[in-house]
Motif scaffolding. Sequence first.
Motif, PDB file in Angstrom:
ATOM      1  N   ALA A 232       0.820  -1.210   0.000  1.00 43.49           N
ATOM      2  CA  ALA A 232       0.000   0.000   0.000  1.00 43.49           C
ATOM      3  C   ALA A 232       0.852   1.258   0.000  1.00 43.49           C
ATOM      4  CB  ALA A 232      -0.921   0.003   1.216  1.00 43.49           C
ATOM      5  N   ILE A 233       0.496   2.212  -0.838  1.00 40.62           N
ATOM      6  CA  ILE A 233       1.171   3.504  -0.850  1.00 40.62           C
ATOM      7  C   ILE A 233       0.634   4.391   0.268  1.00 40.62           C
ATOM      8  CG2 ILE A 233       1.574   5.595  -2.218  1.00 40.62           C
ATOM      9  CD1 ILE A 233       1.362   3.836  -4.715  1.00 40.62           C
TER      10      ILE A 233
ATOM     11  N   ALA B 216     -14.282   9.163   6.279  1.00 40.72           N
ATOM     12  CA  ALA B 216     -13.401   8.390   5.407  1.00 40.72           C
ATOM     13  C   ALA B 216     -12.276   9.258   4.869  1.00 40.72           C
ATOM     14  CB  ALA B 216     -14.201   7.796   4.249  1.00 40.72           C
ATOM     15  N   THR B 217     -11.085   8.656   4.778  1.00 39.46           N
ATOM     16  CA  THR B 217      -9.937   9.364   4.214  1.00 39.46           C
ATOM     17  C   THR B 217      -8.842   8.372   3.887  1.00 39.46           C
ATOM     18  OG1 THR B 217      -8.427  11.222   4.568  1.00 39.46           O
ATOM     19  CG2 THR B 217      -8.792   9.763   6.435  1.00 39.46           C
ATOM     20  N   GLN B 218      -7.773   8.862   3.252  1.00 43.72           N
ATOM     21  CA  GLN B 218      -6.543   8.108   3.032  1.00 43.72           C
ATOM     22  C   GLN B 218      -5.368   9.013   3.387  1.00 43.72           C
ATOM     23  OE1 GLN B 218      -6.132   5.694  -0.594  1.00 43.72           O
ATOM     24  NE2 GLN B 218      -8.263   6.171  -1.075  1.00 43.72           N
ATOM     25  N   CYS B 219      -4.330   8.403   3.953  1.00 45.89           N
ATOM     26  CA  CYS B 219      -3.166   9.189   4.347  1.00 45.89           C
ATOM     27  C   CYS B 219      -1.936   8.293   4.425  1.00 45.89           C
ATOM     28  CB  CYS B 219      -3.404   9.881   5.693  1.00 45.89           C
ATOM     29  SG  CYS B 219      -3.564   8.739   7.090  1.00 45.89           S
TER      30      CYS B 219
ATOM     31  N   VAL C 213     -13.405   1.838  14.258  1.00 41.31           N
ATOM     32  CA  VAL C 213     -12.342   2.308  13.376  1.00 41.31           C
ATOM     33  C   VAL C 213     -11.784   1.132  12.576  1.00 41.31           C
ATOM     34  CG1 VAL C 213     -10.076   3.417  13.240  1.00 41.31           C
ATOM     35  CG2 VAL C 213     -11.713   4.124  15.010  1.00 41.31           C
ATOM     36  N   VAL C 214     -11.665   1.342  11.261  1.00 41.51           N
ATOM     37  CA  VAL C 214     -11.020   0.360  10.376  1.00 41.51           C
ATOM     38  C   VAL C 214      -9.885   1.070   9.639  1.00 41.51           C
ATOM     39  CG1 VAL C 214     -11.273  -1.100   8.340  1.00 41.51           C
ATOM     40  CG2 VAL C 214     -13.099  -1.034  10.060  1.00 41.51           C
ATOM     41  N   VAL C 215      -8.713   0.429   9.622  1.00 41.51           N
ATOM     42  CA  VAL C 215      -7.554   0.950   8.894  1.00 41.51           C
ATOM     43  C   VAL C 215      -7.027  -0.160   8.005  1.00 41.51           C
ATOM     44  CG1 VAL C 215      -5.219   1.894   9.061  1.00 41.51           C
ATOM     45  CG2 VAL C 215      -6.950   2.534  10.763  1.00 41.51           C
ATOM     46  N   ALA C 216      -6.782   0.156   6.736  1.00 41.36           N
ATOM     47  CA  ALA C 216      -6.174  -0.777   5.802  1.00 41.36           C
ATOM     48  C   ALA C 216      -4.950  -0.126   5.199  1.00 41.36           C
ATOM     49  CB  ALA C 216      -7.167  -1.165   4.702  1.00 41.36           C
ATOM     50  N   GLY C 217      -3.782  -0.783   5.354  1.00 38.38           N
ATOM     51  CA  GLY C 217      -2.552  -0.212   4.824  1.00 38.38           C
ATOM     52  C   GLY C 217      -1.326  -0.853   5.431  1.00 38.38           C
TER      53      GLY C 217
END
Length: 430
Positions: free
Chosen positions: A257-258, A324-327, A423-427
């Motif tokens: 994952a980037i 929702a977001t990406q970081c 909370v869910v985090v994928a990365g």
Amino acid sequence: MKELDRLTPPPIRPLVYLDLPQIKRMVMPNGAKFALLGNTVQEDIFRLDILINGGLWRQDMPLQSTFTNKMLGEGTQHMSSKDISEHLDRYGAWLTYNSGVSANSIHLFSLNKYAKETLDVLDKIIKEPAFPLSEFQIMVENARQQFLVNSRKVDSIARVAFEKMILGENHPCARYVCSEDYDRLQTVNLRDFYIRYYHSKNSSLYLSGHPDERVRCLVESKFGERLWGFDYTTVQMVPIPPVPSKEKNIFIEVLDAIQSAVRIGSLTIRQNHPDYIKLSVLVTLLGGYFGSRLMSNIREDKGYTYGIGSGLISYPYESLFVVATQCDAKYVNPLIQEVYKEIDNLCENLVSQRELDMVKSYMLGELTRRYEGLGLSDAFIFAEVSGFEDDFMQKQVDSIRSTTMQDIQDMAKKYLQPESLKVVVAGKKV
């Protein structure tokens, strides 16, 4: 002739009343519902929507509802998909297909003067679909490849895990497909779904745009006079309660994952709840537009992400509150802490009248944009699917305008309690 003043802009007035065209509803002789909207555009064009009470909630297997609806335009008993496309192109018309949780729909856009020619095609698509095997195989394979691409994205991984966590593995809205589902699906499954749900007594028609009397008569004669379809029973939706996971936090490692995808949220009130619109004002203020608190803090001030948003996702029997977001992986924990800080701030302090007025103006502006022209029928279709009366749009306006600073704090204390959030985090791991 009065000369136009091109230097002075028109005055800005607050939206108080939606001046919408009248809608006339009736039931046609074959049992189909028919809604005729007053003229919504000036051009001599019309939009015809056919709503079928089906949707993924009623399907027996994954993909059945979506592919049944998408395959309608891929060939009939007398026309190939190429014939259909060429015929519609010749008359400047087009079709779109939409598959939803509780209903599917087909939408025709056409010039009035070619109504007979384009409605003839729609008539065959609705009543004589062939579900040709060759077209089906191509569509399935294309969809499978798109699924494989999307399923590797961290945003998709986090979304699937989040909804399963909130709704439960067996909830209709959390039964996401897997690659094997594309192998199991056969054309016989599509025919079964079509026979069960695609018939006159299970359909609603919406005619909008600027149709003349001839267009209306053609629609009524083709879709309203005689029974069409096979099984004329109506299958009711059965409520399936969510079964939330007891887990509060889930991390899914994605080695290549980037960025990391983050989802924070919970179950919340249904869209027919009296507080729902006021809650939507709160959620918009928190993260529902570019000037929201989450954007101002986490994007503009902290620089943790390019974009972050919050919203309400409504299903037939429940709704979800989602951030929702990406970081970058190193910002995940501080980003989550800032989201909780913003929620705590809304619970503990009153917002300013200036900020609230800005959010309300934004939301009312979005409503006016949504409820105009050919898009207006979407609002009435939404009302039918959601079980609302036709005045729900004006009620939205009234509820937004009446929302106070105290309402925002009360909604935050009542519906955004940190202990209820998951909370869910994928990365990548840090």
